[in-house]
Design an enzyme around this catalytic site. Structure first.
Site, PDB file in Angstrom:
ATOM      1  N   ASN A 161      33.819  50.903  27.046  1.00 20.81           N
ATOM      2  CA  ASN A 161      33.559  50.001  27.708  1.00 20.81           C
ATOM      3  C   ASN A 161      32.579  49.930  29.143  1.00 20.81           C
ATOM      4  O   ASN A 161      33.118  50.017  30.110  1.00 20.81           O
ATOM      5  CB  ASN A 161      34.680  48.934  28.072  1.00 20.81           C
ATOM      6  CG  ASN A 161      35.487  48.214  26.133  1.00 20.81           C
ATOM      7  OD1 ASN A 161      34.556  47.365  25.776  1.00 20.81           O
ATOM      8  ND2 ASN A 161      36.219  48.990  26.286  1.00 20.81           N
ATOM      9  N   GLU A 162      31.161  50.299  28.324  1.00 16.78           N
ATOM     10  CA  GLU A 162      30.342  50.792  29.895  1.00 16.78           C
ATOM     11  C   GLU A 162      29.954  49.027  30.514  1.00 16.78           C
ATOM     12  O   GLU A 162      30.273  47.848  30.337  1.00 16.78           O
ATOM     13  CB  GLU A 162      29.182  50.455  29.088  1.00 16.78           C
ATOM     14  CG  GLU A 162      28.958  52.024  28.033  1.00 16.78           C
ATOM     15  CD  GLU A 162      29.448  53.509  28.760  1.00 16.78           C
ATOM     16  OE1 GLU A 162      29.775  53.727  30.178  1.00 16.78           O
ATOM     17  OE2 GLU A 162      28.797  54.271  28.430  1.00 16.78           O
TER      18      GLU A 162
END
Ligand code: GLP
Length: 640
Positions: A161-162
């Protein structure tokens, strides 16, 4: 465990336990996993574990495997869900997370294969959405995740989850952040080989687990951990959303904790015992924050910035300023091997013996050069007997194209010679392998060895720039590295013995090493621990009692002057020479991830660090130099 009170943790929005060594942390976490499994077994139920990949959980997995092998812990009632997978990689690809999990965990435990879930990186693009929904349904059907293990990426990601990931994001396909791809470049031998996409559980999916355990080791994680733990909840740092979870805990080591307020500015979170070191730290940070030279700090500056107690307990700004100014000034020396015939009472290095035996350890080629090429050159110029030891060849990180270039060179050289049939067929075999393999496939032992030879040639050329002749440059090729690969290194007594024997042979007056704050499973972290263990074994020998052990800063953030015990200034010409030396490690381009930098080559980063240390000394009111290399004394108490 934490030795500090909860008052000290007042800025932390996620409960955080800080450990001297990651070993203690993983034992504790493995213990609670084992308890959960046992309790569930007694109830006839399954335990559902959420698992992570990366370097961080490797030690935890080794401990779980140990509990299984040595203490009979069965995983037969365990169901697992992995966080993420690179999109486009098959389960058999050596860099796929599925492969990682097989090698590190699943092959060694009795988890029923049907209970294991890792996102499939080969799902056709049109089916990804449905596949991800199905993954979520399976988690729910299993009863939800009981304990989710997490690492943290330097971008602030959890899973993949950037930055930009929403708090309610679900399992999905994502594009990888530039920093994440740079960090993975070493594994894939080049950023261009790192997959651009991945499938990951969402932040919302992760937050639904009953318990979250975030692990982090090494100072490369310190800055982002501070943001995640003490900063606002914000989607540019997805890990900060963990603050919302009622049962989330961080287990981190001291190096990773260094930026938390209770360590960075301990005086801000309660009463402190003002040791000389802490005073230096407080005053350097006060002067830096106010952008004032140390000698111009006033009583009001102290009082208005949370340091009134320091004035009350230790006297006036005037005396404190002078004291710290002198301490800082005494760290600066152009004589890293000691200045012969000089009064050395305020110098970091003794004057005698005038000619010292100096042993410099580099974990992989380039590490020591980044940290101390200028100092190495100076030591050599001052006639000290320098031995530069590369602990490993660094052959794992070399891109194939460098090998192709060397093969072409050798082919050309041998073209007009009578055939050396053996040599030629070896080259032919290597050429054949290079033609068939993908750039990120594992190398055969022969190709690895060949790549090691190239790295050594680069290393010798770079040492030549520093004035070191080949007899002063040694390659130890430690077995842990030659027999291992990233994330699977296992060091043994053999490694320690090789280092100890070398130290005993040379009996140095000075030793230089790096890696005390590195991730413990990295080449640098392992090398540091091995050298310290070897030195412990030498502890009672006469030469060792007089030996100074120095740590150099390599490719890391620039050290703050309060941490520096020896600052070696470089002239503009010496800095240019250092860069020339670094350029000779050409196969290392873009492969070494650095703290706090999103782009740029390692040599640019080294240059920036050395310049910024010099500028920092200047701003504090000391001398104005072009660049400074930083060193600190190694303390016996430092964790290994
Ligand atoms: C990887 C993974 C994360 C992991 C993180 C840190 O890319 N997707 O799950 O936590 O980056 O990796 P490491 O533990 O190697 O520092």
């Amino acid at each position: 465990m934490d030795s500090l009170s909860s008052e000290a943790e007042q800025y932390e929005r996620i409960g955080t336990a800080v450990f001297q060594s990651s070993d203690d942390a993983v034992r504790l976490v493995a213990g609670s996993i084992a308890r959960l499994i046992g309790e569930r077994r007694a109830e006839g139920r399954t335990a559902v574990l959420g698992l992570a990949t990366g370097s961080t959980p490797v030690k935890l997995y080794r401990e779980l495997v140990r509990l299984h092998n040595d203490e009979g812990l069965s995983f037969a009632n365990v169901v697992t869900f992995n966080l993420d997978e690179y999109y486009g990689l098959s389960p058999h690809h050596p860099e796929s997370y599925r492969y990682f999990m097989q090698v590190q965990v699943f092959n060694h435990l009795d988890i029923p294969p049907e209970n294991i879930h890792v996102p499939d990186g080969l799902v056709p693009r049109s089916e990804v959405f449905g596949y991800c929904q199905e993954y979520e349904r399976k988690i729910v059907a299993a009863g939800g995740i009981d304990i989710q293990i997490l690492g943290i990426g330097r971008s602030g990601h959890i899973g993949f989850n950037e930055p930009g990931s929403a708090v309610d994001s679900r399992t999905r396909m994502v594009a990888l952040d530039r920093l994440t791809r740079r960090d993975a470049a070493r594994d894939f031998r080049g950023e261009e080989n790192v997959p651009a996409y991945a499938i990951t559980m969402g932040v919302g999916t992760i937050l639904e687990a009953k318990e979250l355990v975030l692990l982090a080791w090494g100072e490369s994680k310190a800055a982002i951990l501070r943001e995640a733990i003490e900063g606002p909840q914000i989607d540019t740092v997805p890990a900060s959303f963990l603050q919302r979870h009622p049962n989330c805990r961080c287990y981190i080591d001291e190096a990773a904790a260094r930026e938390l307020t209770r360590f960075r500015s301990r005086w801000k979170v309660g009463p402190v015992d003002w040791t000389p070191l802490l005073i230096r730290k407080a005053i350097v940070s006060l002067a830096s924050d106010l952008n004032k030279p140390v000698l111009r700090l006033r009583d009001e500056d102290y009082a208005e910035n949370g340091l009134a107690t320091l004035i009350l307990e230790t006297g006036s700004a005037y005396s404190l300023n002078i004291r710290v100014f002198n301490e800082l000034q005494h760290t600066i020396t152009g004589w890293p091997g000691g200045k012969p015939n000089a009064d050395d009472s305020n110098r970091p290095v003794p004057a005698v013996p005038a000619q010292k035996r100096v042993l410099v350890f580099g974990p992989e080629p380039l590490d020591a050069e980044l940290g101390m090429a200028g100092t190495l050159h100076r030591l050599r110029r001052h006639q000290h007997e320098v031995t530069f030891v590369y602990l490993t060849s660094g052959n794992l990180g070399m891109p194939d194209n460098e090998a192709r270039m060397a093969i072409s060179l050798l082919n050309e050289l041998s073209a007009d010679r009578p055939a050396d049939s053996q040599g030629k067929s070896r080259l032919a075999q290597l050429t054949d392998e290079l033609e068939k393999k993908a750039p990120f496939d594992e190398d055969s032992p022969a190709l690895r060895q060949f790549k090691g030879v190239i790295r050594k040639a680069e290393a010798r050329a770079s040492c030549h720039v520093l004035g070191l002749d080949p007899s002063q440059v040694l390659f130890l090729d430690l077995p842990f590295y030659e027999k291992g690969r990233y994330r699977q290194f296992k060091s043994t007594d053999e490694d320690v013995t090789a280092i100890r024997q070398l130290c005993q042979r040379i009996q140095p007056h000075q030793i230089y090493l790096t890696g005390s704050g590195a991730e413990p499973g990295s080449v640098s972290g392992i090398s540091f621990r091995l050298v310290v263990l070897a030195l412990k074994e030498c502890g009672l020998e006469t030469w060792m009692k007089a030996c100074q052990v120095w740590l150099y800063a390599s490719g890391e953030r620039p050290w703050s002057p309060h941490e520096i015990d020896m600052a070696v200034p470089l002239s503009p010409a010496e800095l240019a020479l250092k860069l020339d030396c670094l350029y000779h490690h050409r196969s290392q381009r873009s492969q070494t991830p650095f703290l706090g930098t999103q782009s740029g080559e390692s040599w640019q980063q080294a240059e920036n660090n050395n310049r910024s240390t010099a500028q920092h000394y200047d701003r504090l009111g000391l001398a104005e130099y072009e660049a400074i290399e930083s060193f600190r004394r190694h303390k016996e108490s430092e964790a290994v």
